[in-house]
Write a protein that holds these residues in place. Sequence first.
Motif, mmCIF file in Angstrom:
data_model
loop_
_atom_site.group_PDB
_atom_site.id
_atom_site.type_symbol
_atom_site.label_atom_id
_atom_site.label_comp_id
_atom_site.label_asym_id
_atom_site.label_seq_id
_atom_site.Cartn_x
_atom_site.Cartn_y
_atom_site.Cartn_z
ATOM 1 N N THR A 47 -34.588 63.242 -39.212
ATOM 2 C CA THR A 47 -33.692 62.951 -38.095
ATOM 3 C C THR A 47 -32.326 62.524 -38.639
ATOM 4 O O THR A 47 -32.084 62.549 -39.852
ATOM 5 C CB THR A 47 -34.269 61.827 -37.216
ATOM 6 O OG1 THR A 47 -34.283 60.608 -37.972
ATOM 7 C CG2 THR A 47 -35.694 62.145 -36.784
ATOM 8 N N ARG A 48 -31.453 62.105 -37.733
ATOM 9 C CA ARG A 48 -30.119 61.653 -38.144
ATOM 10 C C ARG A 48 -30.184 60.407 -39.024
ATOM 11 O O ARG A 48 -29.275 60.138 -39.806
ATOM 12 C CB ARG A 48 -29.259 61.353 -36.907
ATOM 13 C CG ARG A 48 -28.963 62.579 -36.052
ATOM 14 C CD ARG A 48 -27.900 62.269 -35.015
ATOM 15 N NE ARG A 48 -28.240 61.118 -34.201
ATOM 16 C CZ ARG A 48 -28.970 61.189 -33.094
ATOM 17 N NH1 ARG A 48 -29.474 62.370 -32.704
ATOM 18 N NH2 ARG A 48 -29.218 60.113 -32.389
ATOM 19 N N SER A 49 -31.270 59.640 -38.906
ATOM 20 C CA SER A 49 -31.419 58.415 -39.703
ATOM 21 C C SER A 49 -32.252 58.685 -40.953
ATOM 22 O O SER A 49 -33.094 57.890 -41.352
ATOM 23 C CB SER A 49 -32.075 57.318 -38.848
ATOM 24 O OG SER A 49 -31.303 57.031 -37.717
ATOM 25 N N LEU A 110 -37.789 54.851 -33.334
ATOM 26 C CA LEU A 110 -36.534 55.527 -33.654
ATOM 27 C C LEU A 110 -36.749 57.012 -33.921
ATOM 28 O O LEU A 110 -35.923 57.860 -33.535
ATOM 29 C CB LEU A 110 -35.890 54.861 -34.870
ATOM 30 C CG LEU A 110 -34.489 55.344 -35.261
ATOM 31 C CD1 LEU A 110 -33.518 55.150 -34.105
ATOM 32 C CD2 LEU A 110 -33.994 54.615 -36.503
ATOM 33 N N THR A 111 -37.863 57.347 -34.565
ATOM 34 C CA THR A 111 -38.180 58.757 -34.812
ATOM 35 C C THR A 111 -38.339 59.513 -33.501
ATOM 36 O O THR A 111 -37.807 60.625 -33.331
ATOM 37 C CB THR A 111 -39.475 58.873 -35.641
ATOM 38 O OG1 THR A 111 -39.287 58.234 -36.902
ATOM 39 C CG2 THR A 111 -39.847 60.331 -35.858
ATOM 40 N N GLN A 114 -34.828 59.900 -31.724
ATOM 41 C CA GLN A 114 -33.888 60.843 -32.330
ATOM 42 C C GLN A 114 -34.453 62.261 -32.398
ATOM 43 O O GLN A 114 -33.678 63.230 -32.435
ATOM 44 C CB GLN A 114 -33.510 60.352 -33.729
ATOM 45 C CG GLN A 114 -32.723 59.047 -33.705
ATOM 46 C CD GLN A 114 -32.042 58.757 -35.029
ATOM 47 O OE1 GLN A 114 -32.192 59.503 -35.991
ATOM 48 N NE2 GLN A 114 -31.282 57.674 -35.071
#
Length: 514
Positions: A47-49, A110-111, A114
């Motif tokens: 992801t973005r993170s 968060l996964t 996103q």
Amino acid sequence: MTYPNTRGPAVPATREVLRRQRAAGFRRALGLTALGTLIPGAGLTQTRSRKAGWVLLLLALASGVGVAYYVARTGLTNVALSVVARPTVLQTVVVALVVGGILWCASIILTAVQARPSRLDRTRTRVLAAFTTLMVFLVAGSSFKLAEYGTITKTTVASVFGSTPDKPGVGVKVAEGDDPWADQKRVNILLLGSDAGVGRTGTRTDSMIVASIDTKTGRTALISLPRNLQKVPLPQTSPLRGLYPSGTYGKPYCIRAQSDAADQCMLNAIWTEVDQYRQAHPGSYTGVAPGRDETRNVIGDVLGLKIDHTVVVDLKGFSQLIDAMGGVTVNVKLSGFGTKLPIGGHSDGNGGITGKVLGYFTPGRQHLTGNLALWYARTRAADSDDYRQARQRCVVQAVVKQVDPAQMVSKYPEIARIARDNIYTDIPAQDLPAFVDLIERVQKSGKINSLSLTQIPGFNSVNPDYDAIHAFVQKGISPTTSPKPTTTSTTTPSTTAPRPTSTPSPTTTPYDQC
């Protein structure tokens, strides 16, 4: 939104294409969320993170590899004992579990956020949210349950084990450095089974065993003492010498026997004797449990050994432990004389039974509750101490063989409570790592020599020869020799009921086969 068309200029995407993309994005979000649940940070790396995901993933992998290497090198049991034996390490583990669990759950959420595709329909959005919630509950529940068990363990260790020895000079000498036993050649630990409980007056120690361990080799001698041992020596500093100035418990005569003919001056009565003397003579004894300390000192003089530490187990805890494991299946037998074993009652010393009998055991293989198992292990009204000891061995063997570790783990808080309420030891918590090391030496040695004073030829519990006992013990703990059991009966007529003339039942031949 438009998509390239190899046959011409870009054209708007069709609804079918959008539907497929959303379905693929939904499946990808589910997959990454599941991956992040199995391996911390793994899903987040896609992801973005991704940077945060890689940090968490590498940290998790490094921790896993480190723990696996340590367990492979040391052994799972020894690792567990080492952690339990070190309260500071255990506290660190608890904190790590809580913090790690929070970070893991945050990474899962968060996964999912996103990885969720844009313009996802309401149904799939709800499914993804429900799936993410379930994954978070699984991780959070496991992490916090382990943390709870760690906290319970820390509390139990602090409750059962002391911070310092009860008295100065009592206890082992743990050395600094690689070998904690460099200054201590032998450790002698007294194991007492106490019958204190509701409905009983005083505390009698019907089970007395000294574990004498060679700290260099791990070779161990388990020395059993008969409960009916009489004329035991009283230490020079014992206040009981005010009643028995000869220095021998029961000389010139047994004061206790005058109030209760069945309550003779036997070794297992020392604890209660001290408690009663303390009540009659305030200030004669100090400490929380002087009866326990006096019993330790007397047994040390009986065996000619310095007792370093004491462990006391209340027998009602044994009953509760069996209930926690769901009961135990035992091959119940008749008495050693071929009669039914009573639940309750006392021996009258002449082969009969006095007192209230609540019922009788029926011979045969059956499942017993903790209360009945304890009665079966303790009853001796119908035969003698020798047969009771055989029954106790059978019950203990049955418990060890039938205990289900998975079930016990599920009831760990209850097991810990039983330990806190029914086990005492004066081994300081700070010495537990050294004792873990000692246990490893005993396990590696594999040499455990079981001794009983009744193995001494001509042994007499009423008039024991303490010089012979001391020689027997020293030979038993010698690194090269050990006493050989004798088949000669050594029980005195004054402490055992006579055998009836009836033929023993086949269920009792041989009696100690469970």
